[in-house]
Design an enzyme around this catalytic site. Sequence first.
Site, PDB file in Angstrom:
ATOM      1  N   LEU A 153      36.217  34.481  42.917  1.00  0.00           N
ATOM      2  CA  LEU A 153      36.760  35.052  41.681  1.00  0.00           C
ATOM      3  C   LEU A 153      36.521  34.110  40.516  1.00  0.00           C
ATOM      4  CD1 LEU A 153      39.440  37.307  41.398  1.00  0.00           C
ATOM      5  CD2 LEU A 153      40.334  35.196  40.592  1.00  0.00           C
ATOM      6  N   ASP A 154      36.528  32.815  40.834  1.00  0.00           N
ATOM      7  CA  ASP A 154      36.425  31.795  39.797  1.00  0.00           C
ATOM      8  C   ASP A 154      35.011  31.664  39.272  1.00  0.00           C
ATOM      9  OD1 ASP A 154      38.072  30.268  38.469  1.00  0.00           O
ATOM     10  OD2 ASP A 154      38.031  28.537  39.809  1.00  0.00           O
ATOM     11  N   ALA A 155      34.035  32.221  39.987  1.00  0.00           N
ATOM     12  CA  ALA A 155      32.638  31.893  39.695  1.00  0.00           C
ATOM     13  C   ALA A 155      32.265  32.268  38.266  1.00  0.00           C
ATOM     14  CB  ALA A 155      31.732  32.615  40.686  1.00  0.00           C
TER      15      ALA A 155
END
Lengths: 275, 75
Positions: free
Chosen positions: B55-57
């Site tokens: 999700l952080d990418a």
Amino acid sequence: MAAGNEVSTTYYIQHHLQNLTFGKHPENGWSLAHSAEEASEMGFWAIHVDTMGWSIAMGLLFIFLFRKAGKMATTGVPGGLQNAVEMVFEFVEDMIKGAFKGHNPIIAPLARTLFVWILFMNTLKIIPVDYFPVLFSKLGVDYMKIVPTTDVNATLGLALGVFGLILCYSFKVKGVGGFAKELSLTPFNHWALIPFNLLLEIVALLVKPFSLAMRLFCNMFAGEVIFILIAMLPFWAIWLLDVPWAIFHILIVVLQAFIFTVLSVVYLSAAHEHH
Amino acid sequence: MELSYIAASIMIGLGALGTGSGFAILGGKLIESTARQPELGDQLQTKTFLMAGLLDAVPMIGVGIAMYLIFGVAG
């Protein structure tokens, strides 16, 4: 870098983000770049010496530690190093059991190497920002960015290595025909929609290494910049902010290494699927 | 050249918006499912960390480019 003089903030940030590049400069030939402009003028024939040096050093440290643990592995009372290495083995093993569906002997060593190497490279970030640049500037080397993963070349190199493996195993397991068929007929199994399928699949294939590389690079680069910003604050503020940020980074460092490894294993297991 | 500072802050801000709501939903679901089946607790947690990384990418790519914009381009 003496504490006394007023170092302009942007110069300080840019100095700490500048890699030590060695390359073919149009005027003064093969030399170490003394400024960012010189480094960029070197164009293609330039190499980030500090990124290469530190990543190779971390790689050798990984090999040395695991070889030492392997040599002195005893069935009796295991030493500390052996416990740690066994922990990494089991951690990677059950991660692969979950993620990897095919059977290929090199996946476990590959995943272990990726995980531990990236973990070592990332943990260099916990070392205070000013320590090595100042140390090396005393030795006459004016730029030193010690964390290899904050250099996009290193992470892209890792990701392209994994991408090469994905391609070669796709061809090996699926065969050229199988792989081409998968690329051209996957979402819509109809010959008329082949160009659309191809577009979708090629983009999905190319995004894999790019997202792998950029995820690791951007997490580490942003963290590094914030470490540098914190380092410019007055003395008492540094302790107040640097310690929590470093502790938070212990999670980030392990998490990014874990995610890079798991995603590589997942992509490789997708490459091993045989329809 | 000042516009790049505004551009960078918008990138970071919107990225943070997405990450924030994503983590909130993810964390909520983790706690719900752990409450429902406590023995699956640690398995779910490792999967949540994996999802958190994924999700952080994209926001982190945005932050990385924004940092580059601030220090590289406009620096």
